[in-house]
Design a protein around this motif. Structure first.
Motif, PDB file in Angstrom:
ATOM      1  N   ASP A  52       0.814  -1.326  -0.159  1.00  0.00           N
ATOM      2  CA  ASP A  52      -0.039   0.168  -0.071  1.00  0.00           C
ATOM      3  C   ASP A  52       0.965   1.144  -0.015  1.00  0.00           C
ATOM      4  N   ALA A  53       2.006   1.141   0.699  1.00  0.00           N
ATOM      5  CA  ALA A  53       2.791   2.526   0.727  1.00  0.00           C
ATOM      6  C   ALA A  53       3.638   2.684  -0.612  1.00  0.00           C
ATOM      7  N   LEU A  54       3.607   1.659  -1.459  1.00  0.00           N
ATOM      8  CA  LEU A  54       4.151   1.679  -2.848  1.00  0.00           C
ATOM      9  C   LEU A  54       3.186   2.463  -3.797  1.00  0.00           C
ATOM     10  N   LYS A  55       1.760   2.365  -3.517  1.00  0.00           N
ATOM     11  CA  LYS A  55       0.981   2.985  -4.321  1.00  0.00           C
ATOM     12  C   LYS A  55       1.141   4.468  -4.994  1.00  0.00           C
ATOM     13  N   PRO A  56       1.647   5.112  -3.780  1.00  0.00           N
ATOM     14  CA  PRO A  56       1.502   6.527  -4.199  1.00  0.00           C
ATOM     15  C   PRO A  56       2.726   7.052  -5.058  1.00  0.00           C
ATOM     16  N   LYS A  57       4.121   5.889  -4.792  1.00  0.00           N
ATOM     17  CA  LYS A  57       5.226   5.988  -5.486  1.00  0.00           C
ATOM     18  C   LYS A  57       4.799   5.519  -7.086  1.00  0.00           C
ATOM     19  N   ILE A  58       4.034   4.406  -7.201  1.00  0.00           N
ATOM     20  CA  ILE A  58       3.801   4.146  -8.744  1.00  0.00           C
ATOM     21  C   ILE A  58       3.139   5.250  -9.373  1.00  0.00           C
ATOM     22  N   THR A  59       2.099   5.621  -8.555  1.00  0.00           N
ATOM     23  CA  THR A  59       1.360   7.070  -9.264  1.00  0.00           C
ATOM     24  C   THR A  59       2.324   8.069  -9.581  1.00  0.00           C
ATOM     25  N   GLU A  60       3.184   8.494  -8.845  1.00  0.00           N
ATOM     26  CA  GLU A  60       4.381   9.633  -8.909  1.00  0.00           C
ATOM     27  C   GLU A  60       5.253   9.346 -10.096  1.00  0.00           C
ATOM     28  N   ILE A  61       5.540   7.858 -10.470  1.00  0.00           N
ATOM     29  CA  ILE A  61       6.272   7.609 -11.726  1.00  0.00           C
ATOM     30  C   ILE A  61       5.280   7.798 -12.904  1.00  0.00           C
ATOM     31  N   ILE A  62       4.097   7.322 -12.796  1.00  0.00           N
ATOM     32  CA  ILE A  62       2.918   7.415 -13.906  1.00  0.00           C
ATOM     33  C   ILE A  62       2.987   8.928 -14.475  1.00  0.00           C
TER      34      ILE A  62
ATOM     35  N   ILE B  25       9.114   1.711 -12.619  1.00  0.00           N
ATOM     36  CA  ILE B  25       7.956   0.679 -11.977  1.00  0.00           C
ATOM     37  C   ILE B  25       8.747  -0.632 -11.624  1.00  0.00           C
ATOM     38  N   CYS B  26       9.277  -1.204 -12.680  1.00  0.00           N
ATOM     39  CA  CYS B  26       9.953  -2.569 -12.275  1.00  0.00           C
ATOM     40  C   CYS B  26      11.059  -2.589 -11.199  1.00  0.00           C
ATOM     41  N   LYS B  27      11.678  -1.463 -11.483  1.00  0.00           N
ATOM     42  CA  LYS B  27      12.711  -1.252 -10.459  1.00  0.00           C
ATOM     43  C   LYS B  27      12.422  -0.675  -8.899  1.00  0.00           C
ATOM     44  N   LEU B  28      11.423  -0.165  -9.133  1.00  0.00           N
ATOM     45  CA  LEU B  28      10.705   0.133  -7.651  1.00  0.00           C
ATOM     46  C   LEU B  28      10.142  -1.113  -7.015  1.00  0.00           C
ATOM     47  N   LEU B  29       9.509  -2.118  -7.631  1.00  0.00           N
ATOM     48  CA  LEU B  29       8.817  -3.250  -7.092  1.00  0.00           C
ATOM     49  C   LEU B  29      10.035  -4.082  -6.829  1.00  0.00           C
ATOM     50  N   HIS B  30      10.969  -4.300  -7.460  1.00  0.00           N
ATOM     51  CA  HIS B  30      12.157  -5.336  -7.521  1.00  0.00           C
ATOM     52  C   HIS B  30      12.930  -4.895  -6.243  1.00  0.00           C
ATOM     53  N   ASP B  31      13.174  -3.459  -6.184  1.00  0.00           N
ATOM     54  CA  ASP B  31      14.078  -3.155  -4.814  1.00  0.00           C
ATOM     55  C   ASP B  31      13.447  -3.093  -3.754  1.00  0.00           C
ATOM     56  N   GLU B  32      11.916  -2.893  -3.750  1.00  0.00           N
ATOM     57  CA  GLU B  32      11.192  -2.624  -2.451  1.00  0.00           C
ATOM     58  C   GLU B  32      10.554  -3.745  -1.947  1.00  0.00           C
ATOM     59  N   VAL B  33      10.215  -4.817  -2.818  1.00  0.00           N
ATOM     60  CA  VAL B  33       9.570  -6.071  -2.334  1.00  0.00           C
ATOM     61  C   VAL B  33      10.405  -7.212  -2.222  1.00  0.00           C
ATOM     62  N   ASP B  34      10.938  -7.578  -1.242  1.00  0.00           N
ATOM     63  CA  ASP B  34      11.932  -8.786  -1.324  1.00  0.00           C
ATOM     64  C   ASP B  34      11.782  -9.927  -1.763  1.00  0.00           C
ATOM     65  N   TYR B  35      10.579 -10.251  -2.226  1.00  0.00           N
ATOM     66  CA  TYR B  35      10.151 -11.618  -3.045  1.00  0.00           C
ATOM     67  C   TYR B  35       9.792 -11.300  -4.527  1.00  0.00           C
ATOM     68  N   TYR B  36       9.974 -10.303  -4.877  1.00  0.00           N
ATOM     69  CA  TYR B  36       9.755  -9.668  -6.151  1.00  0.00           C
ATOM     70  C   TYR B  36      11.183  -9.913  -6.901  1.00  0.00           C
ATOM     71  N   ASN B  37      11.680 -10.959  -7.556  1.00  0.00           N
ATOM     72  CA  ASN B  37      13.016 -11.107  -7.764  1.00  0.00           C
ATOM     73  C   ASN B  37      13.289 -11.007  -9.145  1.00  0.00           C
ATOM     74  N   TRP B  38      12.319 -10.778 -10.110  1.00  0.00           N
ATOM     75  CA  TRP B  38      12.123 -10.595 -11.335  1.00  0.00           C
ATOM     76  C   TRP B  38      10.901  -9.773 -11.838  1.00  0.00           C
ATOM     77  N   VAL B  39      11.120  -8.664 -12.325  1.00  0.00           N
ATOM     78  CA  VAL B  39       9.800  -7.793 -12.372  1.00  0.00           C
ATOM     79  C   VAL B  39       9.881  -7.280 -14.301  1.00  0.00           C
ATOM     80  N   GLY B  40       8.843  -7.690 -14.845  1.00  0.00           N
ATOM     81  CA  GLY B  40       8.799  -7.127 -16.144  1.00  0.00           C
ATOM     82  C   GLY B  40       7.409  -6.976 -16.982  1.00  0.00           C
ATOM     83  N   PHE B  41       7.460  -6.449 -18.039  1.00  0.00           N
ATOM     84  CA  PHE B  41       6.160  -6.118 -18.668  1.00  0.00           C
ATOM     85  C   PHE B  41       6.303  -7.118 -19.915  1.00  0.00           C
ATOM     86  N   TYR B  42       5.083  -7.790 -20.461  1.00  0.00           N
ATOM     87  CA  TYR B  42       5.097  -8.269 -21.708  1.00  0.00           C
ATOM     88  C   TYR B  42       4.064  -7.658 -22.388  1.00  0.00           C
TER      89      TYR B  42
END
Length: 151
Positions: free
Chosen positions: A4-14, A28-45
């Motif tokens: 939930d604390a990441l939501k405003p950061k996502i909006t800021e990027i957008i 967004i990928c970097k933020l999620l990868h860096d801030e959620v310890d179990y998100y080890n690969w984050v990408g968009f297709y």
């Protein structure tokens, strides 16, 4: 940091006006990868509906050979067809799984809709068995709702 604390950061990027869409997606990928310890690969297709293929967009994590995925193949390809979230607690238990790395234990894929059309997805791999919850699903749906504003 909580999801939930990441939501405003996502909006800021957008809403940043001085960077490209690809840069926003990479951030967004970097933020999620860096801030959620179990998100080890984050990408968009992103989907090419004419060729029935998914094409890798911005991502953070280990390099992947899976830059083009046919609809229906693997977890991502199945989401391109089903238009539904797919949470895989243990990738070794999936018959239709495309192995990216022996370190990947679980995966979550959430489709990205623009005007009701599935244009792609966010894909997250984890080195942990069964880390994804309904909270992750709702959060990633929020992320994709924000990302949809870019298209």
């Amino acid at each position: 940091m909580t999801l939930d604390a990441l939501k405003p950061k996502i909006t800021e990027i957008i809403i940043q006006f001085d960077i490209s869409t690809d840069e926003k997606l990479a951030n967004i990928c970097k933020l999620l990868h860096d801030e959620v310890d179990y998100y080890n690969w984050v990408g968009f297709y992103f989907a090419n509906h004419e060729t029935q293929t998914l094409h890798l967009g911005p991502y953070v994590g280990a390099e992947t050979d899976h830059t083009v995925i046919p609809f229906g193949k693997g977890i991502c390809g199945q989401v391109a067809v089903s238009n539904q979230n797919f949470v895989v607690p243990d990738v070794s238990a999936q018959d239709n799984y495309i192995a990216c790395s022996f370190t990947v234990k679980s995966e979550i894929v959430v489709p990205l809709f623009v005007n009701g059309k599935n244009i792609g997805q966010i894909d997250i791999d984890s080195h942990v068995l069964n880390p994804f919850s309904e909270t992750d699903e709702r959060f990633l749906e929020f992320v994709n709702e924000e990302v949809a504003k870019l298209f």
